[in-house]
Design a protein around this motif. Sequence first.
Motif, PDB file in Angstrom:
ATOM      1  N   SER A  45      -2.762   9.306  11.519  1.00  0.00           N
ATOM      2  CA  SER A  45      -3.297   8.076  10.496  1.00  0.00           C
ATOM      3  C   SER A  45      -2.602   8.257   9.107  1.00  0.00           C
ATOM      4  CB  SER A  45      -4.829   8.112  10.460  1.00  0.00           C
ATOM      5  OG  SER A  45      -5.182   9.554   9.950  1.00  0.00           O
ATOM      6  N   LEU A  46      -2.754   7.342   8.448  1.00  0.00           N
ATOM      7  CA  LEU A  46      -2.680   7.531   7.170  1.00  0.00           C
ATOM      8  C   LEU A  46      -3.160   8.664   6.366  1.00  0.00           C
ATOM      9  CD1 LEU A  46      -1.080   6.783   4.483  1.00  0.00           C
ATOM     10  CD2 LEU A  46      -2.848   4.713   3.836  1.00  0.00           C
ATOM     11  N   LEU A  47      -4.291   8.741   6.623  1.00  0.00           N
ATOM     12  CA  LEU A  47      -5.062  10.141   6.000  1.00  0.00           C
ATOM     13  C   LEU A  47      -4.369  11.262   6.387  1.00  0.00           C
ATOM     14  CD1 LEU A  47      -7.493  11.228   4.622  1.00  0.00           C
ATOM     15  CD2 LEU A  47      -8.778  11.201   6.812  1.00  0.00           C
ATOM     16  N   ALA A  48      -4.066  11.511   7.885  1.00  0.00           N
ATOM     17  CA  ALA A  48      -3.398  12.728   8.203  1.00  0.00           C
ATOM     18  C   ALA A  48      -2.143  13.156   7.359  1.00  0.00           C
ATOM     19  CB  ALA A  48      -3.011  12.589   9.671  1.00  0.00           C
ATOM     20  N   GLU A  49      -1.586  11.918   7.129  1.00  0.00           N
ATOM     21  CA  GLU A  49      -0.174  12.072   6.440  1.00  0.00           C
ATOM     22  C   GLU A  49      -0.403  12.423   4.837  1.00  0.00           C
ATOM     23  OE1 GLU A  49       4.417  10.604   6.614  1.00  0.00           O
ATOM     24  OE2 GLU A  49       2.707  11.313   8.028  1.00  0.00           O
ATOM     25  N   ARG A  83       4.924   6.883  -3.258  1.00  0.00           N
ATOM     26  CA  ARG A  83       4.178   8.176  -2.542  1.00  0.00           C
ATOM     27  C   ARG A  83       2.875   8.332  -3.072  1.00  0.00           C
ATOM     28  NH1 ARG A  83       6.988  12.441  -4.347  1.00  0.00           N
ATOM     29  NH2 ARG A  83       7.918  11.319  -5.974  1.00  0.00           N
ATOM     30  N   ILE A  84       2.304   7.273  -3.407  1.00  0.00           N
ATOM     31  CA  ILE A  84       1.076   7.765  -4.209  1.00  0.00           C
ATOM     32  C   ILE A  84       0.116   8.312  -3.266  1.00  0.00           C
ATOM     33  CG2 ILE A  84      -0.255   5.398  -4.142  1.00  0.00           C
ATOM     34  CD1 ILE A  84      -0.763   5.769  -7.450  1.00  0.00           C
ATOM     35  N   GLU A 114       2.746   0.320   7.564  1.00  0.00           N
ATOM     36  CA  GLU A 114       1.812   0.553   6.541  1.00  0.00           C
ATOM     37  C   GLU A 114       1.788   1.961   5.889  1.00  0.00           C
ATOM     38  OE1 GLU A 114      -0.388  -1.836   4.895  1.00  0.00           O
ATOM     39  OE2 GLU A 114       1.215  -3.411   6.386  1.00  0.00           O
ATOM     40  N   ILE A 115       1.847   2.769   6.693  1.00  0.00           N
ATOM     41  CA  ILE A 115       1.568   4.381   6.311  1.00  0.00           C
ATOM     42  C   ILE A 115       2.734   4.477   4.942  1.00  0.00           C
ATOM     43  CG2 ILE A 115       2.148   6.558   6.797  1.00  0.00           C
ATOM     44  CD1 ILE A 115       0.602   6.155   9.439  1.00  0.00           C
ATOM     45  N   ARG A 116       4.131   3.963   5.567  1.00  0.00           N
ATOM     46  CA  ARG A 116       5.152   4.155   4.760  1.00  0.00           C
ATOM     47  C   ARG A 116       5.288   3.675   3.323  1.00  0.00           C
ATOM     48  NH1 ARG A 116       8.710   1.851   7.885  1.00  0.00           N
ATOM     49  NH2 ARG A 116       8.348   3.380   9.325  1.00  0.00           N
ATOM     50  N   LYS A 117       4.440   2.341   3.286  1.00  0.00           N
ATOM     51  CA  LYS A 117       4.019   2.045   1.875  1.00  0.00           C
ATOM     52  C   LYS A 117       3.401   2.743   0.911  1.00  0.00           C
ATOM     53  CE  LYS A 117       3.298  -2.816   3.598  1.00  0.00           C
ATOM     54  NZ  LYS A 117       2.361  -3.928   3.410  1.00  0.00           N
ATOM     55  N   TYR A 118       2.511   3.817   1.303  1.00  0.00           N
ATOM     56  CA  TYR A 118       2.071   4.648   0.282  1.00  0.00           C
ATOM     57  C   TYR A 118       2.584   6.061   0.509  1.00  0.00           C
ATOM     58  CZ  TYR A 118      -1.460   0.759   0.697  1.00  0.00           C
ATOM     59  OH  TYR A 118      -1.771  -0.627   0.750  1.00  0.00           O
ATOM     60  N   THR A 119       3.021   6.297   1.560  1.00  0.00           N
ATOM     61  CA  THR A 119       3.876   7.806   1.612  1.00  0.00           C
ATOM     62  C   THR A 119       5.120   8.061   1.540  1.00  0.00           C
ATOM     63  OG1 THR A 119       3.510   7.923   3.975  1.00  0.00           O
ATOM     64  CG2 THR A 119       1.760   8.755   2.699  1.00  0.00           C
ATOM     65  N   GLY A 120       6.011   6.822   1.900  1.00  0.00           N
ATOM     66  CA  GLY A 120       7.464   6.891   1.989  1.00  0.00           C
ATOM     67  C   GLY A 120       8.023   6.896   0.404  1.00  0.00           C
ATOM     68  N   GLU A 121       9.456   7.274   0.353  1.00  0.00           N
ATOM     69  CA  GLU A 121      10.156   6.971  -0.745  1.00  0.00           C
ATOM     70  C   GLU A 121      10.164   5.774  -1.398  1.00  0.00           C
ATOM     71  OE1 GLU A 121      11.142   9.169  -2.803  1.00  0.00           O
ATOM     72  OE2 GLU A 121      11.268  11.060  -1.920  1.00  0.00           O
ATOM     73  N   ALA A 122       9.748   5.504  -2.672  1.00  0.00           N
ATOM     74  CA  ALA A 122       9.873   4.135  -3.058  1.00  0.00           C
ATOM     75  C   ALA A 122       9.920   4.272  -4.524  1.00  0.00           C
ATOM     76  CB  ALA A 122       9.120   3.152  -2.447  1.00  0.00           C
ATOM     77  N   PRO A 123      10.419   3.223  -5.148  1.00  0.00           N
ATOM     78  CA  PRO A 123      10.295   3.369  -6.823  1.00  0.00           C
ATOM     79  C   PRO A 123       8.961   3.207  -7.164  1.00  0.00           C
ATOM     80  CG  PRO A 123      11.432   1.413  -6.055  1.00  0.00           C
ATOM     81  CD  PRO A 123      11.517   2.319  -4.907  1.00  0.00           C
TER      82      PRO A 123
END
Length: 335
Positions: free
Chosen positions: A209-213, A292-293, A271-280
Amino acid sequence: MNYNPKYFFLSFLPLLLFFSCNKDKEECNLNPMILDALDDLSITRLEDSFYTVESMEEMRYLLEDFPDFTKNYLQVEQYESKEELAEELLEINQDSLMQELYGEVKSNFPELDQLEKDLNHAFAYIKYYFPDFKVPKVYTFLSGFSNDLYISDDIIVIGLDYFLPKEHRFQPSDLPRYIADRYESDYIVPMIVTAISSKYNKVDPNQNSLLAEMIFYGKAYHFTKAILPCMPDDFIIGYTAEEVASCFANEKFIWSHFIENDLLFETNPFEIRKYTGEAPATDVISPDAPGRIGRWLGWNIVDDYRMNHDIPLDELMENQDAESIFRLSGYKPRQ
């Protein structure tokens, strides 16, 4: 009530900047008993060797003299022979642009005393918490922007060309600006320590899940802060000091976005990538929320978990249950 998320996200910034800077200074307390337990590290500057040779014989000698570097970093097994590798390296060595880059690296890194000291402190702390840790050999090299850091159990290779000042005319062409800005000398040691954390950061493959990430990255950053207690948070997570302060100022707003949108147990990789993936930026929260917030939020959760349960660092890293860490953390946004 109507509000502009951009302006909301910047509120309280001056106050939090003051708080953040003082917080790092107050918490900086290196343990001399830990530091005394390890001999001084000596970094081998291989760029000086490989970019000053003038013959095939000298190049072959270097390949024999540093077998771990030749095998693991230069990947000699991909060549038909060491002779072929030596020829390629000598050709690179004689390239005028590479010689110019070598001169710039030497000019910007005339000595590595501080880097040696900081790495020695980091390795002493890792060995204190994880006695099985084997201190690797550390080399620097001129990669031609092909490899920033190579990290294994046995050797670490630092591509110094990647860590020239961000305003320098030589820059890696394949990195977006918001990532390239993190490639300066102050980031070298926290990058290395965070990479080493993955060896000890156990995960449950069934928790995707996003939480696990978030918890995975939270454990990584918590590890790095424990090993480098004097390192400001911005160099650990790769935010600016202003971004760190702004995140703390708006932590309640960030957390409410995750809760109101039922995101913690989201398993969609996109969806997970939106919050943990590289992005400006994390645009779905605010155009001024740094990328990566979710990793930053996971760091806060892990900090609370360890603080509230007073467990050893190795026990934290061994804990594979991200959901349990979250439940037992008692996490609440700072007011």
